[in-house]
Design an enzyme around this catalytic site. Structure first.
Site, PDB file in Angstrom:
ATOM      1  N   SER A   1      39.041  20.900 -30.086  1.00 10.53           N
ATOM      2  CA  SER A   1      38.106  19.885 -30.575  1.00 10.53           C
ATOM      3  C   SER A   1      37.089  19.454 -29.520  1.00 10.53           C
ATOM      4  O   SER A   1      36.042  18.920 -29.854  1.00 10.53           O
ATOM      5  CB  SER A   1      38.870  18.668 -31.089  1.00 10.53           C
TER       6      SER A   1
ATOM      7  N   LYS B   1      38.661  12.568 -26.641  1.00  8.82           N
ATOM      8  CA  LYS B   1      37.324  12.720 -27.216  1.00  8.82           C
ATOM      9  C   LYS B   1      36.300  12.140 -26.247  1.00  8.82           C
ATOM     10  O   LYS B   1      36.636  11.594 -25.204  1.00  8.82           O
ATOM     11  CB  LYS B   1      37.207  11.988 -28.563  1.00  8.82           C
TER      12      LYS B   1
END
Length: 249
Positions: free
Chosen positions: A52, A113
């Site tokens: 990701s 993230k």
């Protein structure tokens, strides 16, 4: 986890902060060992299990997260009791920081993230481009690269890449696997107080703040640390990937 807000009376907030400080004091004897001090107070190692955050972080990377970067709270303190709220020695993240955290939707899983929105910011995706406070974030097209399974296909598939630069100068590369992907166009999200908005650098293959029902805004109280360095990396064959070692942006 309950996030401190303006509705909480100052006396209660101060009481909770003192409780957190008391926990730190009680832990001092336990944390006296240099190894324990490094592992539980200063830095925590994490392995990257998904793509990701590709191409910045890849499967097989091992990173260090600086736990002191944003202060200490329930999820960054070792053995912290569930009633702890807020952060001691708190410091807020900045645009572009890569953070390890737990979401308000699921506080049992560690995520990594990039912060792209701070409290009060308006965030939107339009045709795959990040819009921050009604202005498109600066980006420059780069030469296509190999997806290396980052797009859910064979490594021979090519992926579009962009260099994105946030208002504070933080600059990094993002993957764009497909045009008009599922999350390439969104509503406008306004970041509430005490929260951040996060995205994966692999924009078409990341579960992040764009998915409000399952992920949403990240409470700052849920931050664990700031990713600062790749200290080890293995390729798909289990061989050392030495060129990937070093600081991350």
């Amino acid at each position: 986890m309950t996030t401190l807000s303006e509705s909480i009376q100052p006396s209660k907030a101060q009481s909770r902060e003192w409780k957190a400080i008391l926990v730190l004091i009680l832990l001092v004897p336990v944390l006296w060992s240099p190894l324990i001090l490094f592992r539980f107070v200063l830095y925590q190692p994490f392995s990257i299990p998904s793509s990701s955050m590709a191409p910045t972080l890849m499967v097989g990377d091992y990173v260090l997260a600086a736990k002191y970067a944003y202060g200490y709270g329930r999820y960054s303190l070792p053995f912290a009791p569930a009633w702890i709220s807020g952060r001691v020695l708190a410091s807020d993240p900045d645009y572009g920081d890569i953070v390890v955290f737990r979401t308000a939707k699921d506080n049992s899983v560690d995520y990594v993230k990039r912060v792209v929105g701070l409290p009060g910011d308006r965030i939107q995706m339009r045709q795959g481009r990040l819009i921050l406070n009604d202005r498109p974030v600066t980006r420059t097209g780069l030469e296509d690269g190999l997806a290396d399974n980052a797009c859910g296909a064979d490594g021979g598939v090519k992926v579009h890449r962009w260099r994105e630069t946030l208002p504070n100068g933080a600059s990094y590369i993002t993957n764009d696997c497909i045009d008009n992907g599922f999350l390439d166009n969104t509503n406008v999200f306004t970041v509430p107080p005490g929260h951040v908005f996060v995205l994966g650098d692999n924009r078409d293959n990341s579960t992040d703040s764009r998915m409000m029902s399952t992920f949403g805004f990240v409470p700052m109280d849920n931050l664990i640390g700031k990713v600062t360095r790749i200290f080890w990396s293995l390729d798909e064959d289990g061989e050392p990937h030495m060129e990937r070692l070093g600081k991350v942006r």
